[in-house]
Design a protein around this motif. Structure first.
Motif, mmCIF file in Angstrom:
data_model
loop_
_atom_site.group_PDB
_atom_site.id
_atom_site.type_symbol
_atom_site.label_atom_id
_atom_site.label_comp_id
_atom_site.label_asym_id
_atom_site.label_seq_id
_atom_site.Cartn_x
_atom_site.Cartn_y
_atom_site.Cartn_z
ATOM 1 N N ARG A 121 -0.788 -11.542 -52.517
ATOM 2 C CA ARG A 121 -1.765 -10.542 -52.924
ATOM 3 C C ARG A 121 -1.245 -9.289 -53.197
ATOM 4 N NH1 ARG A 121 -7.024 -10.481 -49.393
ATOM 5 N NH2 ARG A 121 -5.665 -10.345 -47.797
ATOM 6 N N TYR A 122 -1.683 -8.540 -54.127
ATOM 7 C CA TYR A 122 -0.899 -7.070 -54.274
ATOM 8 C C TYR A 122 -2.273 -6.119 -54.784
ATOM 9 C CZ TYR A 122 -1.204 -8.050 -59.484
ATOM 10 O OH TYR A 122 -1.444 -8.217 -60.793
ATOM 11 N N TRP A 123 -1.962 -4.967 -54.485
ATOM 12 C CA TRP A 123 -2.620 -3.882 -54.558
ATOM 13 C C TRP A 123 -2.267 -2.857 -55.749
ATOM 14 C CZ3 TRP A 123 -2.720 -6.607 -50.401
ATOM 15 C CH2 TRP A 123 -3.745 -6.937 -49.543
ATOM 16 N N THR A 124 -2.951 -2.596 -56.806
ATOM 17 C CA THR A 124 -2.635 -1.595 -57.679
ATOM 18 C C THR A 124 -3.780 -0.645 -58.205
ATOM 19 O OG1 THR A 124 -1.520 -1.516 -60.080
ATOM 20 C CG2 THR A 124 -3.023 -3.396 -59.517
ATOM 21 N N THR A 125 -3.433 0.372 -58.358
ATOM 22 C CA THR A 125 -4.274 1.331 -58.952
ATOM 23 C C THR A 125 -4.139 1.528 -60.801
ATOM 24 O OG1 THR A 125 -3.057 3.267 -58.332
ATOM 25 C CG2 THR A 125 -4.882 2.605 -57.038
ATOM 26 N N LEU A 171 -5.426 3.610 -50.899
ATOM 27 C CA LEU A 171 -5.656 2.100 -51.415
ATOM 28 C C LEU A 171 -7.211 1.824 -50.852
ATOM 29 C CD1 LEU A 171 -2.512 0.484 -50.652
ATOM 30 C CD2 LEU A 171 -3.417 1.074 -52.898
ATOM 31 N N VAL A 184 -9.476 -0.348 -53.146
ATOM 32 C CA VAL A 184 -8.837 -0.945 -54.226
ATOM 33 C C VAL A 184 -8.993 -2.481 -53.871
ATOM 34 C CG1 VAL A 184 -6.631 -1.285 -55.454
ATOM 35 C CG2 VAL A 184 -7.227 1.041 -54.629
ATOM 36 N N PRO A 214 -7.887 -6.173 -53.650
ATOM 37 C CA PRO A 214 -6.205 -6.894 -54.079
ATOM 38 C C PRO A 214 -6.556 -7.953 -55.079
ATOM 39 C CG PRO A 214 -7.579 -7.766 -51.959
ATOM 40 C CD PRO A 214 -8.289 -6.478 -52.433
ATOM 41 N N ARG A 215 -5.514 -8.227 -55.602
ATOM 42 C CA ARG A 215 -5.576 -9.454 -56.676
ATOM 43 C C ARG A 215 -4.584 -10.470 -56.054
ATOM 44 N NH1 ARG A 215 -5.965 -11.550 -61.627
ATOM 45 N NH2 ARG A 215 -4.193 -12.694 -62.296
#
Ligand code: HEC
Ligand code: HEC
Ligand code: HEC
Ligand code: HEC
Ligand code: HEC
Length: 460
Positions: free
Chosen positions: A265-269, A301, A304, A306-307
């Motif tokens: 999983r990743y977190w992005t803005t 974060l 935000v 996660p995807r």
């Protein structure tokens, strides 16, 4: 009682008009339906009229009929305040006739409407409807689609997938899009990524699934210099595509990310998902590793979501591939011998012509032809005649490259849409594999070249 024929009930002008509307639209619809069965038409706009507008008129006509009956009765009974239910008595012959007529007409209507609904839905799922009806809006994606590896996969197989819930969702957002097109308020270019795209597990994996991938793939890249001889270098590498799953032996290589027992999983803005703040990996045995970009704090974060990484985080242009740069497009055309290297400086001249700004694709086609002809006429007047056949071919290719990749009216140009496979033109794999995202104890996501590919030829 012959004095009261069926039409008597529907004598109100509204009912008669409704009856006429339904009959005409049903007839036209049926004629077109059968013509369509035999593929006599191919224009997607006709589909709008015949599969969406005509059934609408048909239903409207049907609704007018009882409305007329109601108004007629009301007029008859005006003065009597209490509404009364009609008294149905099937012993009366005229009532029997009306009942029979209504029953038979309903049966026919159900058949017509089912055909219409079936064909209407099928039509809205067709590539013609998605790709061509709003021609200028979908022009970039549709053009790329036709030239991509999925040219025979319908748009809806990736964008909607099977099942009713996503179908309904897509029709709701589709309605919004129709308004945006009619009111001319749609964004140019259409933004990417598509934030509500269905997870790959339910679309891509209907046809490709991680256990199925194995081994390496040999890929060749062509690079051509700007010199007179158009000097070419090729790089050939073995890309470790990998795949598999724990069930069939360990997952390896690039498709390791997609093994069923692995969850990344990743977190992005960043709305384009090009900078990634934090990544977690959950392995088959519940162990989790967390990597962060330098200086990213929890506070940044908060909020935000996660995807979960899926196919589209790498293959974000599976069906709409645009070439990243004019250079890459020309180099490939020369590398594949579509353009003759015998034309001096052809690489440099083609790239220069393709990088200019033009108002429309047609204006571009004309200007590209003119600039290339002028160059060879001016610099190589002696050889011009001999060059002409090759030059005409090269011009055709250049115009085609432009039409496939640059769409001035949609503000789509070289590099507008990032491609996440690779790392040379866009961050791609190096969004995570940058040796900068690290765990608390200093482990990083590796950038070791041999992790992903092995160079076989070429010294880059
Ligand atoms: C093989 C699967 C597939 C097929 C078939 C497909 N698409 Fe796409 N499409 C995608 C993916 C994946 C994205 C980008 C997703 C992302 O990055 O979020 C996309 C993005 C888009 C976008 C958003 C703008 C962009 O370029 O990113 C549009 C518009 C679009 N597709 C239209 C169509 C149309 C019209 C068709 C049929 C002519 C079609 N697509 C067929 C997978 C597909
Ligand atoms: C209806 C079936 C179907 C669906 C759904 C589908 N694909 Fe494909 N895909 C294909 C076919 C067929 C090919 C062409 C195979 C070939 O050329 O050997 C292909 C080829 C590919 C390739 C190789 C392209 C190349 O240049 O060699 C990739 C990558 C790919 N698909 C990814 C995806 C992704 C990602 C999705 C989901 C967004 C998806 N596919 C959805 C059928 C499908
Ligand atoms: C970590 C990034 C990444 C993810 C996630 C990923 N792929 Fe790939 N995939 C690649 C790369 C890189 C290649 C090889 C490069 C190329 O084909 O140009 C590839 C190749 C392929 C091919 C062509 C294989 C061949 O041998 O020609 C298909 C089909 C494919 N992927 C489908 C998928 C599907 C379906 C998913 C989701 C289940 C997926 N990929 C997830 C990076 C990824
Ligand atoms: C969202 C972040 C992210 C992106 C984007 C990404 N990766 Fe990865 N990748 C990882 C993580 C995390 C690991 C595992 C690191 C570890 O060992 O903990 C990994 C591991 C790998 C591995 C080693 C797999 C094994 O056998 O252990 C390969 C190969 C790889 N990535 C290739 C790619 C390629 C090629 C791309 C681009 C097409 C890509 N990755 C894009 C996060 C990413
Ligand atoms: C995380 C995986 C990964 C790592 C690490 C990686 N690459 Fe790549 N590289 C790729 C992928 C994927 C492609 C694109 C393959 C394709 O398009 O089929 C690529 C493409 C390339 C290309 C050809 C690109 C072009 O357009 O001409 C070169 C050259 C290259 N890599 C060099 C390197 C070098 C040098 C390193 C080490 C510093 C490196 N790569 C590290 C995944 C990786």
């Amino acid at each position: 009682m012959p004095a009261k024929p069926i039409v008597a009930v529907f004598r109100h002008p509204l009912s008669l008009f409704g009856m006429w509307l339904s009959a005409v639209s049903a007839l036209l619809f049926l004629i077109f339906f059968f013509a369509d069965l035999f593929s006599l038409f191919s224009n997607p706009y006709l589909g709008i009229v015949f599969f969406l507008v005509l059934p609408g008129i048909f239903v409207f006509g049907l609704l007018l009929m009882p409305l007329g009956v109601y108004r007629r009765r009301r007029r008859e009974r005006l003065g009597r305040p209490l509404a009364q239910w009609p008294r149905i008595d099937l012993n009366e012959p005229w009532q029997r006739t009306v009942a029979f007529f209504v029953f038979a007409a309903t049966a026919v209507n159900i058949v017509v409407l089912s055909l219409a609904a079936y064909r209407g839905i099928e039509y809205m799922d067709s590539v013609g409807f998605c790709g061509q009806v709003c021609h200028s809006v979908m022009h970039p994606e549709f053009t790329a689609y036709q030239n991509g590896p999925h040219a025979r996969v319908a748009c809806v197989q990736c964008h909607i997938g099977p099942g009713a819930p996503w179908f309904v969702r897509s029709k709701l957002s589709g309605t919004r899009q129709v308004f945006a097109v009619v009111l001319n308020t749609y964004p140019r270019p259409i933004p990417s990524p598509v934030t509500n795209l269905r997870p790959a597990r339910e679309t891509c994996e209907e046809c490709h699934w991680p256990e199925k991938f194995t081994g390496d793939k040999i890929v060749t890249f062509h690079d051509v210099a700007d010199d007179e001889a158009n000097t070419e270098t090729t790089t050939t590498m073995r890309v470790h595509v990998g795949g598999g799953s724990e069930k069939y032996g360990t997952a390896t290589g690039i498709h390791w990310h997609m093994a069923p027992s692995t969850r990344i999983r990743y977190w992005t803005t960043d709305p384009k998902r090009q900078t990634i703040a934090k990544v977690t990996v959950e392995g088959p045995h519940g162990q989790t590793r967390e990597y962060r970009a330098p200086g990213v704090s929890d506070a940044q974060l908060s909020g935000v979501a996660p995807r979960q990484m899926d196919c589209m985080d790498c293959h974000n242009r599976p069906s709409h591939p645009f070439t990243a740069t004019a250079e890459a497009a020309v180099d490939e055309a020369i590398g594949l011998e579509r353009v003759d290297k015998g034309l001096p400086f052809i690489r440099r001249q083609m790239v220069a012509a393709l990088k200019q700004k033009y108002q429309t694709q047609d204006a571009a086609a004309e200007a590209i032809a003119r600039s290339l002809r002028e160059f060879y006429r001016g610099q190589y007047a002696q050889q011009y005649q001999g060059f002409e056949p090759k030059l005409n071919e090269a011009i055709g290719i250049a115009q085609n490259l432009y039409r496939r990749n640059v769409f001035p009216t949609m503000n789509v140009s070289w590099g507008t849409y990032a491609n996440n496979i690779g790392h040379t033109d866009f961050p791609g794999c190096f969004r995570c594999h940058d040796e900068n995202h690290s765990t608390k104890d200093g482990k990083t996501i590796p950038q070791d070249c041999e992790l992903c590919h092995q160079m076989l030829e070429g010294a880059r």
